[in-house]
Structure formats: C-alpha cells, structure tokens
Scaffold this motif. Sequence first.
Motif, short mmCIF file in Angstrom:
data_model
loop_
_atom_site.label_atom_id
_atom_site.label_comp_id
_atom_site.label_asym_id
_atom_site.label_seq_id
_atom_site.Cartn_x
_atom_site.Cartn_y
_atom_site.Cartn_z
N MET A 1 2.76 -10.74 -17.51
CA MET A 1 2.31 -9.97 -16.34
C MET A 1 3.52 -9.60 -15.49
SD MET A 1 -0.55 -11.15 -13.56
CE MET A 1 0.44 -11.95 -12.35
N LYS A 2 3.63 -8.32 -15.15
CA LYS A 2 4.77 -7.88 -14.35
C LYS A 2 4.29 -7.37 -12.99
CE LYS A 2 9.09 -5.32 -14.91
NZ LYS A 2 10.00 -4.73 -15.88
N VAL A 3 4.87 -7.90 -11.91
CA VAL A 3 4.46 -7.51 -10.56
C VAL A 3 5.64 -6.89 -9.84
CG1 VAL A 3 3.12 -8.36 -8.57
CG2 VAL A 3 3.33 -9.79 -10.60
N HIS A 4 5.39 -5.83 -9.10
CA HIS A 4 6.42 -5.21 -8.27
C HIS A 4 6.36 -5.84 -6.89
CE1 HIS A 4 8.25 -1.92 -5.81
NE2 HIS A 4 9.08 -1.91 -6.84
N LEU A 5 7.49 -6.36 -6.42
CA LEU A 5 7.54 -7.01 -5.11
C LEU A 5 8.38 -6.15 -4.18
CD1 LEU A 5 8.32 -10.57 -6.56
CD2 LEU A 5 6.08 -9.78 -5.77
N THR A 6 7.70 -5.41 -3.30
CA THR A 6 8.39 -4.42 -2.47
C THR A 6 9.38 -5.00 -1.48
OG1 THR A 6 6.13 -4.24 -1.68
CG2 THR A 6 7.28 -2.19 -2.14
N ASN A 7 9.10 -6.21 -0.98
CA ASN A 7 10.00 -6.82 0.00
C ASN A 7 9.90 -8.35 -0.10
OD1 ASN A 7 7.57 -7.45 1.28
ND2 ASN A 7 7.63 -5.56 2.49
N ALA A 8 10.71 -9.02 0.73
CA ALA A 8 10.74 -10.48 0.66
C ALA A 8 9.37 -11.10 0.95
CB ALA A 8 11.78 -11.01 1.64
N GLU A 9 8.60 -10.45 1.82
CA GLU A 9 7.26 -10.96 2.13
C GLU A 9 6.37 -10.95 0.88
OE1 GLU A 9 5.20 -8.73 5.15
OE2 GLU A 9 3.61 -10.25 5.29
N ALA A 10 6.53 -9.92 0.06
CA ALA A 10 5.73 -9.85 -1.17
C ALA A 10 6.13 -10.97 -2.13
CB ALA A 10 5.93 -8.48 -1.83
N THR A 11 7.41 -11.28 -2.18
CA THR A 11 7.87 -12.40 -3.02
C THR A 11 7.25 -13.70 -2.51
OG1 THR A 11 9.97 -11.25 -3.36
CG2 THR A 11 9.92 -13.59 -3.91
N GLN A 12 7.27 -13.86 -1.18
CA GLN A 12 6.70 -15.05 -0.58
C GLN A 12 5.19 -15.13 -0.87
OE1 GLN A 12 6.84 -15.71 3.81
NE2 GLN A 12 8.55 -17.05 3.28
N ASN A 13 4.51 -13.99 -0.78
CA ASN A 13 3.07 -13.98 -1.00
C ASN A 13 2.68 -14.37 -2.43
OD1 ASN A 13 2.35 -13.38 1.59
ND2 ASN A 13 2.31 -11.16 1.26
N LEU A 14 3.52 -14.01 -3.38
CA LEU A 14 3.28 -14.45 -4.76
C LEU A 14 3.33 -15.98 -4.79
CD1 LEU A 14 3.07 -14.24 -7.86
CD2 LEU A 14 5.52 -13.71 -7.92
N GLY A 15 4.31 -16.54 -4.09
CA GLY A 15 4.40 -18.00 -3.99
C GLY A 15 3.19 -18.61 -3.31
N VAL A 16 2.71 -17.96 -2.25
CA VAL A 16 1.54 -18.48 -1.52
C VAL A 16 0.34 -18.61 -2.47
CG1 VAL A 16 -0.15 -17.99 0.30
CG2 VAL A 16 2.27 -17.65 0.75
N ALA A 17 0.13 -17.57 -3.28
CA ALA A 17 -1.00 -17.60 -4.23
C ALA A 17 -0.88 -18.80 -5.17
CB ALA A 17 -1.05 -16.29 -5.02
N LEU A 18 0.34 -19.07 -5.61
CA LEU A 18 0.55 -20.21 -6.51
C LEU A 18 0.33 -21.53 -5.77
CD1 LEU A 18 3.80 -18.91 -8.27
CD2 LEU A 18 1.49 -18.90 -9.21
N GLY A 19 0.86 -21.61 -4.56
CA GLY A 19 0.72 -22.84 -3.77
C GLY A 19 -0.73 -23.15 -3.43
N LEU A 20 -1.52 -22.11 -3.23
CA LEU A 20 -2.92 -22.33 -2.87
C LEU A 20 -3.72 -22.88 -4.05
CD1 LEU A 20 -3.83 -19.09 -0.84
CD2 LEU A 20 -3.91 -21.45 0.00
N PHE A 21 -3.41 -22.42 -5.27
CA PHE A 21 -4.35 -22.65 -6.37
C PHE A 21 -3.82 -23.42 -7.57
CE2 PHE A 21 -5.88 -18.66 -4.32
CZ PHE A 21 -7.05 -19.20 -3.78
#
Length: 155
Positions: A1-21
């Motif tokens: 799976m390939k995700v485009h991360l437009t800015n640092a917040e998007a990178t962080q949000n990918l981490g948030v999803a992992l941390g939540l679940f």
Amino acid sequence: MKVHLTNAEATQNLGVALGLFLNPGSVILLEGDLGAGKTTLVQGIGLGLGITDPIVSPTFTLINEYLEGRIPLYHLDLYRLDSGEVTALNIESYWEGIEFTPGIVAIEWSERLTYKPNSYFRIYLSNTGDGARFAELNPYNCTIKQEILSKLNSQ
Ligand code: ADP
Ligand code: MG
C-alpha cells in the motif's frame, strides 16, 4: 500500500492511526533516508497511544521506552550501530513478550537488523521530489486492520 503524505502532519496522522489500533506485540520496521520522516511517524504513534511525554529521536540513546499509553511503545534507532552491536542488543526481547510487556516496537534504520520478527509491518518513507513524502506500508505475516485503513481513507 502506497500513501502520499503531503506534509509532516500527514506523516504524524499515519502514525496516529497505527497507535490507535495496532495490537500489543506489533513491530514496525521503518526504513528511509535521514530526514524521511521516521521519527515524525513514531511521534504520531505516541499520540495515538495517548502518550504525553515528548517522543524524541533515540539516535544517541538507542532505545526509548514509553509506558504511559494504551500499550507500551519501544522506540529504537539503529543508525549508529554495526551488525555486531545490533545482534548484541537482543532486540527480540522487545517483541517476544517475556522480558518486556508486549507493546508497539518501532525501529528506525531497521535495515540494520540482523534478524527479524515472525510478523511485522515494514514502512518505507521516501521523498516525492517536491517536498512531500511517500509511505509504502507492507505487512509481513500479518494484516492491516480495517480500522487503520478506514482512518487513513478518512484523512
Ligand atoms: P527521520 O527520523 O526519518 O530522520 P524526521 O521524522 O526527523 O526524519 O523528519 C525530518 C523532517 O521531515 C522534519 O522536519 C519533519 O517535520 C519533516 N517531514 C515529515 N514528514 C513530512 C512530509 N510528509 N512532508 C514534508 N515534510 C515532512
Ligand atoms: Mg529519526
């Protein structure tokens, strides 16, 4: 799976999803050049887990442990180590679940690992060329939970 991360917040949000679940015992192997966003992603994992201590790069400390969140976070950075040193660290004790309470093990510069867990997520971060990042997320011997995919699709 390939995700485009437009800015640092998007990178962080990918981490948030992992941390939540992510389940206890999950291992995330992070690859990508210096400055690719590996630590930023782990900071997001910390947020998702509910850790309020600042997540700082363990480049010099090698391992930082955060025990105040939903499950423990073990954050490692192998940048400064050679293969002999990596082997001597007994990193497997972080995912075996005997010595340490099972949590999320996030390893920067995991290319340097001399052995791997049975199952893990590999995340490769790279530059897009225009200042943003790509993340390639591949599960080995495990699956990406539906909750994580839904959270990513809603961002
Ligand atoms: P690494 O741990 O891989 O060396 P860092 O997480 O320290 O990288 O990030 C390096 C820089 O890249 C930081 O300034 C961070 O804010 C920035 N960054 C992270 N993700 C992105 C992104 N998707 N787009 C642009 N900049 C990003
Ligand atoms: Mg880093």
